[in-house]
Design an enzyme around this catalytic site. Structure first.
Site, PDB file in Angstrom:
ATOM      1  N   TYR A  18      48.896  49.625   8.479  1.00 28.70           N
ATOM      2  CA  TYR A  18      49.476  49.687   9.821  1.00 28.70           C
ATOM      3  C   TYR A  18      49.223  48.437  10.645  1.00 28.70           C
ATOM      4  O   TYR A  18      49.723  48.317  11.751  1.00 28.70           O
ATOM      5  CB  TYR A  18      48.919  50.910  10.559  1.00 28.70           C
ATOM      6  N   VAL A  21      42.891  44.610  10.424  1.00 33.80           N
ATOM      7  CA  VAL A  21      41.607  45.255  10.714  1.00 33.80           C
ATOM      8  C   VAL A  21      40.582  44.159  10.920  1.00 33.80           C
ATOM      9  O   VAL A  21      40.493  43.235  10.115  1.00 33.80           O
ATOM     10  CB  VAL A  21      41.159  46.149   9.537  1.00 33.80           C
ATOM     11  N   LYS A  36      40.971  48.709  14.010  1.00 34.91           N
ATOM     12  CA  LYS A  36      42.287  48.683  13.380  1.00 34.91           C
ATOM     13  C   LYS A  36      43.328  48.528  14.475  1.00 34.91           C
ATOM     14  O   LYS A  36      43.414  49.361  15.378  1.00 34.91           O
ATOM     15  CB  LYS A  36      42.489  49.991  12.599  1.00 34.91           C
ATOM     16  N   ASP A 129      47.536  59.865   2.145  1.00 28.25           N
ATOM     17  CA  ASP A 129      47.478  58.515   1.581  1.00 28.25           C
ATOM     18  C   ASP A 129      46.130  58.279   0.907  1.00 28.25           C
ATOM     19  O   ASP A 129      45.496  57.253   1.087  1.00 28.25           O
ATOM     20  CB  ASP A 129      47.732  57.475   2.680  1.00 28.25           C
TER      21      ASP A 129
END
Ligand code: ADP
Length: 303
Positions: A18, A21, A36, A129
Site C-alpha cells: 500500500y 514503510v 506505513k 493476504d
C-alpha cells in the site's frame, strides 16, 4: 523533523503493497516503530472517513500474535499507520540456509500463526493476504500477523506490482475460481501453504499465473470432484478441466509426522465449507502430541 509532532523519521524499511514503510522513533514512548504510509489517492473524502473508522476498529484488536497498530493519522493525503517495530519475518527464516528448523520449531511457528489468525477470525476480521513476509518476528521470537484487515479497507493488493505476485502462491482455489463470497477459509488455505513451506523450506505451490496456480494445486491434491466440492460448479471463473489423480501426500512431505500431515490435509480441503476452521486447527492433536512446540525465545532466527 517530527511527523505529527511525535515521530522522528529514520530510514525507509521497504516498499509494501500500500505504500512505503519507514522506521521511526516514537518520542512519546522512546520505542522504535514502523510507519506505513498509505496513499489515499484521489478517493472522495467519504472513503477516507470509512477507512479511518475501520482503522479505529483495528486499533482495538490486541493479541500476542498480531502486530499492534499503535496510532493512525492522515497527513498530506496519506494515511499513516504506526506499528510496533519487528526485527525480521518468517520469509527470512525460511530462506536462511544457515537455519535448521526442527519439527518442534516448525510447530511453534505455525502454532503462533494459527493463534493470531484465530484471534482475527473470532473478531470477524479476515486477513486475506497471508504470506511468510507478513508474519513478522519480534525480539523475543514472538510471531505476529501484520497487515490483517487492510485488504478489506484499502482493496486487494494491486497485482500489477511485481513484488505482489508471490501472494498468488497462497491463494485458495475458490479465489482462483473467482469466488466473491469467500470467507475465513481463504486464510486457512494460505496458512496451509505457509505450513507446507516451513516443512519444505521453499514455497509449495509456485504458480506462474492464476491458471497455472490452479494447475499446481490440482497436481498436488488431484482435481476436485463435484461431490468433494458441490459449489465449485457455480463459481464465476469455473472451467472444466482434465482429471488429475492425487499423488500420496506423504510423497510430497516425506519428513512430516503423521499428525502434521493430517492437519495439513484438513487445511488443504478443496471445499471451503468442509475445510477445517482455524479454531479447530489450533485444537488439532498435532499441537498436543510430541514434540511440544519450541519456546518462541529459543527459536532460530537470522543472524
Ligand atoms: P507487503 O505489503 O509487501 O507485505 P509491507 O508493506 O508489509 O510489505 O512492508 C514493506 C517493508 O516494510 C517490508 O520490508 C517489511 O519487512 C517492512 N515492515 C513492515 N512492517 C514492519 C514492522 N512492523 N516492523 C519492521 N519492518 C516492517
Amino acid at each position: 523533523k517530527k511527523v505529527a509532532d511525535r515521530y522522528l523519521k529514520r530510514e525507509v524499511l521497504g516498499e509494501g503493497t500500500y505504500g512505503v514503510v519507514y522506521k521511526a522513533i516514537d518520542t512519546k514512548t522512546g520505542q522504535i516503530v514502523a510507519i506505513k504510509k498509505i496513499r489515499l489517492g484521489k478517493q472522495k473524502e467519504g472513503v477516507n472517513f470509512t477507512a479511518l473508522r475501520e482503522i479505529k476498529l483495528l486499533k482495538e484488536l490486541k493479541d500476542p500474535n498480531i502486530i499492534e497498530l499503535t496510532d493512525a493519522f492522515p497527513l498530506k493525503g496519506n494515511l499513516h499507520l504506526v506499528f510496533e517495530f519487528m526485527e525480521t519475518d518468517l520469509e527470512a527464516v525460511i530462506r536462511d540456509r544457515n537455519i535448521f528448523l526442527s519439527p518442534a520449531d516448525i510447530k511453534s511457528y505455525i502454532q503462533m500463526t494459527l493463534k493470531g489468525l484465530s484471534f482475527c477470525h473470532r473478531k470477524w476480521v479476515l486477513h486475506r493476504d497471508m504470506k511468510p513476509n507478513n508474519l513478522l518476528i519480534g525480539p523475543n521470537g514472538q510471531l505476529k500477523l501484520a497487515d490483517f484487515g487492510l485488504a478489506r479497507i484499502f482493496g486487494s493488493p494491486d497485482r500489477k506490482f511485481t513484488h505482489q505476485v508471490f501472494a498468488r502462491w497462497y491463494r485458495a482455489p475458490e479465489l482462483l475460481f473467482g469466488s466473491k463470497q469467500y470467507g475465513s477459509g481463504v486464510d486457512v488455505w494460505a496458512a496451509a501453504c505457509i505450513f507446507a513451506e516451513l516443512l519444505l523450506r521453499r514455497p509449495f505451490l509456485q504458480g506462474t499465473s492464476d491458471i497455472d496456480q490452479l494447475g499446481k494445486i490440482f497436481a498436488a491434491f488431484g482435481t476436485p470432484t463435484s461431490s468433494q466440492w458441490p459449489d465449485m460448479l457455480y463459481l464465476p471463473d469455473y472451467v472444466e478441466y482434465q482429471y488429475v489423480p492425487a499423488p500420496p501426500l506423504r510423497s510430497l512431505f516425506p519428513m512430516a509426522s503423521d499428525d502434521a500431515l493430517d492437519l495439513l490435509l484438513k487445511m488443504f480441503t478443496y471445499d471451503p465449507k468442509a475445510r477445517i476452521s482455524v479454531k479447530q486447527a489450533v485444537e488439532h492433536r498435532y499441537f498436543s502430541s510430541a514434540p511440544p512446540p519450541t519456546d518462541p525465545a529459543k527459536l532460530p532466527r537470522p543472524a
